[in-house]
Design an enzyme around this catalytic site. Structure first.
Site, PDB file in Angstrom:
ATOM      1  N   LYS A  87      31.309  36.742  43.505  1.00 41.37           N
ATOM      2  CA  LYS A  87      31.183  36.894  42.056  1.00 41.37           C
ATOM      3  C   LYS A  87      30.310  35.753  41.522  1.00 41.37           C
ATOM      4  CE  LYS A  87      34.361  38.102  38.265  1.00 41.37           C
ATOM      5  NZ  LYS A  87      35.736  37.877  37.777  1.00 41.37           N
TER       6      LYS A  87
HETATM    7  O1  G3P Z   1      37.525  39.453  34.831  1.00 46.43           O
HETATM    8  C1  G3P Z   1      37.204  38.602  33.760  1.00 46.43           C
HETATM    9  C2  G3P Z   1      38.413  38.344  32.945  1.00 46.43           C
HETATM   10  O2  G3P Z   1      39.363  37.684  33.717  1.00 46.43           O
HETATM   11  C3  G3P Z   1      38.219  37.584  31.695  1.00 46.43           C
HETATM   12  O3  G3P Z   1      39.341  37.854  30.916  1.00 46.43           O
HETATM   13  O4  G3P Z   1      40.992  37.501  29.167  1.00 46.43           O
HETATM   14  O5  G3P Z   1      39.744  35.544  30.134  1.00 46.43           O
HETATM   15  O6  G3P Z   1      38.583  37.159  28.649  1.00 46.43           O
HETATM   16  P1  G3P Z   1      39.680  36.960  29.648  1.00 46.43           P
END
Ligand code: G3P
Length: 222
Positions: A87
């Site tokens: 990633k």
């Molecule tokens: O896969 C990306 C994700 O983990 C981001 O999520 O909730 O940190 O915006 P968030």
């Protein structure tokens, strides 16, 4: 649409994977930090995740900042287990690294995608997955689902899922998951708490309780 689990917590991953509906795992540095993991244990932790669900892709994120380091680090991560996907956050360096890693047969999940041009550039560089974020748009009072819809339309105009799959990311609620499915995302990566919420509905719970109560009547009448 496939479900991925968006966490680096091994117990959560094992539980969700045991449900039989999880087709992949995504992690990132913040999710790893949340587990309390140390730098020295990072690779071993990714191996544990990859071995816990060996038939699905597991995204392990590189924190390198140069193309050279992203390629070297990506090759190292990919060598940890056959199901590891590298990633990389979108930037000039990671686009170049993606092209190079693809030549080595390494799949890249390009993350932190917020715009159509970013998504198309990632596809063009050879990313196997692009991860547009939804919730973080909502956090700044913009419509994350509308942005995701634009990215899905644009990517599907030019690329099929055998080239690049779209992972709707930064999903926080069952409604985000519903919307991602309706607009045609290939994959939704969902945190464990939201995945649990997706399992339930008050009418399902009420129906289950009624079935159990009625079945007791049947069995007690013997
Ligand atoms: O896969 C990306 C994700 O983990 C981001 O999520 O909730 O940190 O915006 P968030």
């Amino acid at each position: 649409m496939k479900f991925f689990i968006d966490t680096a917590d091994l117990a959560e991953i094992k539980t969700a994977y045991s449900w039989g509906c999880v087709a992949g795992v995504t992690t990132n540095p913040s999710l790893y930090a949340k587990t309390g993991g140390k730098l020295a244990d990072f690779e071993a932790h990714m191996v544990k995740i990859a071995e816990a669900c060996p038939d699905v892709p597991v995204s392990a994120e590189s924190t390198a900042t140069t193309t050279e380091d992203m390629v070297a680090g990506g090759l190292r991560l990919a060598a940890l287990a056959p199901n590891i996907v590298v990633k990389l956050p979108i930037c000039a360096e990671s686009l170049a690294a993606t092209k190079e890693l693809k030549k080595h047969g390494v799949n890249v999940n390009m993350t932190l995608i917020f715009t159509v041009p970013q998504a198309l550039m990632a596809c063009s560089a050879g990313a196997r997955y692009v991860s547009p974020f939804v919730g973080r748009f909502d956090d700044i009072a913009e419509d994350g689902i509308e942005q995701l819809a634009n990215i899905v339309t644009a990517v599907k105009n030019y690329y099929g899922p055998e080239h690049t799959e779209i992972i709707a990311a930064s999903l926080r609620t069952p409604n985000h998951v519903t919307q991602a499915a309706l607009l045609g995302a290939d994959i939704a990566t969902v945190p464990f708490a939201a995945m649990e919420k997706c399992l339930h509905h008050p009418l399902t719970d009420r129906g289950l309780a009624a079935f159990e109560a009625d079945w007791k009547k049947v069995t007690s009448a013997q």
